[in-house]
Design a protein around this motif. Structure first.
Motif, PDB file in Angstrom:
ATOM      1  N   PHE A   1       7.673  16.804   1.144  1.00 12.87           N
ATOM      2  CA  PHE A   1       7.660  16.276   2.503  1.00 12.87           C
ATOM      3  C   PHE A   1       6.963  14.914   2.563  1.00 12.87           C
ATOM      4  CE2 PHE A   1       7.747  20.876   4.216  1.00 12.87           C
ATOM      5  CZ  PHE A   1       9.135  20.877   4.161  1.00 12.87           C
ATOM      6  N   HIS A   2       5.873  14.782   1.818  1.00 19.64           N
ATOM      7  CA  HIS A   2       5.122  13.524   1.830  1.00 19.64           C
ATOM      8  C   HIS A   2       5.955  12.394   1.237  1.00 19.64           C
ATOM      9  CE1 HIS A   2       0.770  11.758   1.489  1.00 19.64           C
ATOM     10  NE2 HIS A   2       1.557  11.040   2.250  1.00 19.64           N
ATOM     11  N   ILE A   3       6.680  12.666   0.160  1.00 20.52           N
ATOM     12  CA  ILE A   3       7.522  11.645  -0.462  1.00 20.52           C
ATOM     13  C   ILE A   3       8.611  11.180   0.500  1.00 20.52           C
ATOM     14  CG2 ILE A   3       9.254  11.269  -2.274  1.00 20.52           C
ATOM     15  CD1 ILE A   3       7.540  13.043  -4.088  1.00 20.52           C
ATOM     16  N   ILE A   4       9.288  12.122   1.121  1.00 22.05           N
ATOM     17  CA  ILE A   4      10.367  11.763   2.055  1.00 22.05           C
ATOM     18  C   ILE A   4       9.816  10.987   3.242  1.00 22.05           C
ATOM     19  CG2 ILE A   4      12.118  12.692   3.619  1.00 22.05           C
ATOM     20  CD1 ILE A   4      12.825  12.781   0.667  1.00 22.05           C
TER      21      ILE A   4
ATOM     22  N   ARG B   1      10.815   7.171   4.176  1.00 26.48           N
ATOM     23  CA  ARG B   1      11.425   6.908   5.481  1.00 26.48           C
ATOM     24  C   ARG B   1      10.655   5.834   6.251  1.00 26.48           C
ATOM     25  NH1 ARG B   1      10.701  11.205  10.195  1.00 26.48           N
ATOM     26  NH2 ARG B   1       8.720  10.058  10.209  1.00 26.48           N
ATOM     27  N   GLU B   2       9.321   5.945   6.268  1.00 24.01           N
ATOM     28  CA  GLU B   2       8.525   4.963   6.986  1.00 24.01           C
ATOM     29  C   GLU B   2       8.608   3.591   6.316  1.00 24.01           C
ATOM     30  OE1 GLU B   2       6.878   5.629   9.993  1.00 24.01           O
ATOM     31  OE2 GLU B   2       8.252   7.311   9.689  1.00 24.01           O
TER      32      GLU B   2
ATOM     33  N   GLY C   1       0.812  -1.207   0.000  1.00 23.73           N
ATOM     34  CA  GLY C   1       0.000   0.000   0.000  1.00 23.73           C
ATOM     35  C   GLY C   1       0.848   1.261   0.000  1.00 23.73           C
ATOM     36  N   LEU C   2       1.907   1.260   0.817  1.00 24.36           N
ATOM     37  CA  LEU C   2       2.796   2.417   0.865  1.00 24.36           C
ATOM     38  C   LEU C   2       3.471   2.644  -0.481  1.00 24.36           C
ATOM     39  CD1 LEU C   2       5.161   3.433   3.707  1.00 24.36           C
ATOM     40  CD2 LEU C   2       6.124   3.139   1.425  1.00 24.36           C
ATOM     41  N   SER C   3       3.889   1.563  -1.138  1.00 17.94           N
ATOM     42  CA  SER C   3       4.588   1.679  -2.418  1.00 17.94           C
ATOM     43  C   SER C   3       3.685   2.237  -3.504  1.00 17.94           C
ATOM     44  CB  SER C   3       5.138   0.310  -2.838  1.00 17.94           C
ATOM     45  OG  SER C   3       6.089  -0.173  -1.907  1.00 17.94           O
TER      46      SER C   3
ATOM     47  N   LEU D   1      10.694  -1.992   6.441  1.00 18.81           N
ATOM     48  CA  LEU D   1      11.486  -2.998   5.732  1.00 18.81           C
ATOM     49  C   LEU D   1      12.636  -3.509   6.579  1.00 18.81           C
ATOM     50  CD1 LEU D   1      11.873  -4.314   2.847  1.00 18.81           C
ATOM     51  CD2 LEU D   1      13.552  -2.502   2.457  1.00 18.81           C
ATOM     52  N   GLU D   2      13.386  -2.602   7.206  1.00 18.23           N
ATOM     53  CA  GLU D   2      14.580  -3.000   7.943  1.00 18.23           C
ATOM     54  C   GLU D   2      14.252  -3.628   9.292  1.00 18.23           C
ATOM     55  OE1 GLU D   2      17.896   0.094   6.140  1.00 18.23           O
ATOM     56  OE2 GLU D   2      16.956   0.582   8.062  1.00 18.23           O
ATOM     57  N   GLN D   3      13.137  -3.240   9.901  1.00 19.69           N
ATOM     58  CA  GLN D   3      12.825  -3.761  11.226  1.00 19.69           C
ATOM     59  C   GLN D   3      11.991  -5.036  11.197  1.00 19.69           C
ATOM     60  OE1 GLN D   3      11.098  -0.739  13.736  1.00 19.69           O
ATOM     61  NE2 GLN D   3      12.952   0.501  13.781  1.00 19.69           N
TER      62      GLN D   3
END
Length: 308
Positions: free
Chosen positions: A65-68, A72-73, A34-36, A78-80
């Motif tokens: 700002f929304h893209i960054i 970031r989220e 969904g985020l992608s 992904l990493e956690q």
């Protein structure tokens, strides 16, 4: 970029595959999907604008700002939650490494310091004069001519008479942070993005066959990164050319959906292979003919399953 339609298909497919045994991992994959999709829409809009207006808080700055924030989220999720659980899932591991590189690709395009893209927030905007610097507590800086006319002909006898005293050492004027620094540090993200792309390419080469659509997605975005962010035009064209050759050399069969995706990615790679050459070689006033690439000759084999 974080992600292509091929990546989104695999996020949904792999989420369904792991759901019976790992509901948490499946949930994270669906959230990333969904985020992608949301992020892809915003980056496409930003590409159409080509340059974001950083002179004031306009809609384009909010879009930045929304893209960054989305990137970031997505990287945090992904990493956690995804990378620690990919285990021996071959396609999922390649996809996770590719998405990691893709999120950093977005940081480089929109938030890198120094700016390397016309879409970056730190890119100077032609035609917009710089904002006059205010000297806090002493009014606006005046020109040398104005200072000269107002200067007394009597030589000062006390240090205070020579003008305003500068701040003590270590207390100079603070350099203003660029917009978006509250979301993400303003640093050079190119080395990190480059390393993650190399890891994703090496993993895809070792696990997936030459015409696998996910493998092509990894190399397509890496070629775009080399061209847009590293400005390695020859390296980008060579990567695209070598990838197409690998597709033709592959003998594995594919299902209809993967075959269609591979054809589209080969067409994109064909255009990237010629990118920048048309304007150099074409005569003035003429346009280069469109690049058409033959589709890979792989034929779906009856009863063949994905070996991963």
């Amino acid at each position: 970029m974080a992600s292509s339609e091929v990546d989104q298909k695999f996020l949904g497919k792999l989420g369904k595959q792991v759901e019976p045994n790992n509901a948490l991992l499946a949930s994270m994959l669906f959230k990333l999907l969904g985020l992608s999709i949301n992020l892809a829409e915003h980056t496409a809009k930003a590409r159409k604008q080509r340059k974001l207006d950083t002179s004031r808080a306009t809609q384009s700055l909010e879009l930045y700002f929304h893209i960054i924030w989305l990137a970031r989220e997505g990287l945090i999720m992904l990493e956690q939650y995804v990378l620690p659980m990919v285990g021996d899932h071959g396609e999922l591991k390649v996809l996770a490494f590719k998405l990691q590189a893709s999120f950093y690709h977005i940081f480089v395009l929109f938030h890198n310091n120094p700016s390397v893209s016309s879409m970056g927030i730190n890119t100077p905007i032609p035609g917009i004069p710089p904002i006059p610097r205010l000297d806090k507590g002493k009014g606006v800086e005046r020109s040398d001519a104005a200072s000269e006319t107002g200067r007394s002909s009597v030589q000062p006898t006390h240090p205070m008479e020579s003008g305003a005293v500068g701040p003590p050492p270590g207390f100079g004027p603070k350099i203003p942070e660029p917009p978006g620094a509250f979301l993400l540090p303003s640093v050079d993200y190119r080395p990190t993005a480059r390393e993650y792309f190399r890891q994703a390419v090496a993993l895809a080469d070792s696990i997936l066959w030459g015409s696998h659509s996910l493998r092509l997605s990894v190399k397509t975005e890496y070629a775009a990164f080399l061209y847009e962010c590293e400005h390695d035009y020859e390296g980008s064209r060579k990567l695209a050319k070598d990838t197409i050759a690998e597709v033709y050399d592959a003998s594995e069969g594919m299902d209809d959906d993967m075959f269609h995706d591979a054809c589209e990615l080969v067409t994109v790679l064909g255009k990237m292979m010629k990118r920048g050459l048309e304007s150099e070689n074409a005569p003035v006033g003429s346009s280069a003919p469109p690049v058409t690439m033959p589709v890979p000759a792989a034929v779906p084999t009856a009863g063949m399953d994905n070996f991963i």
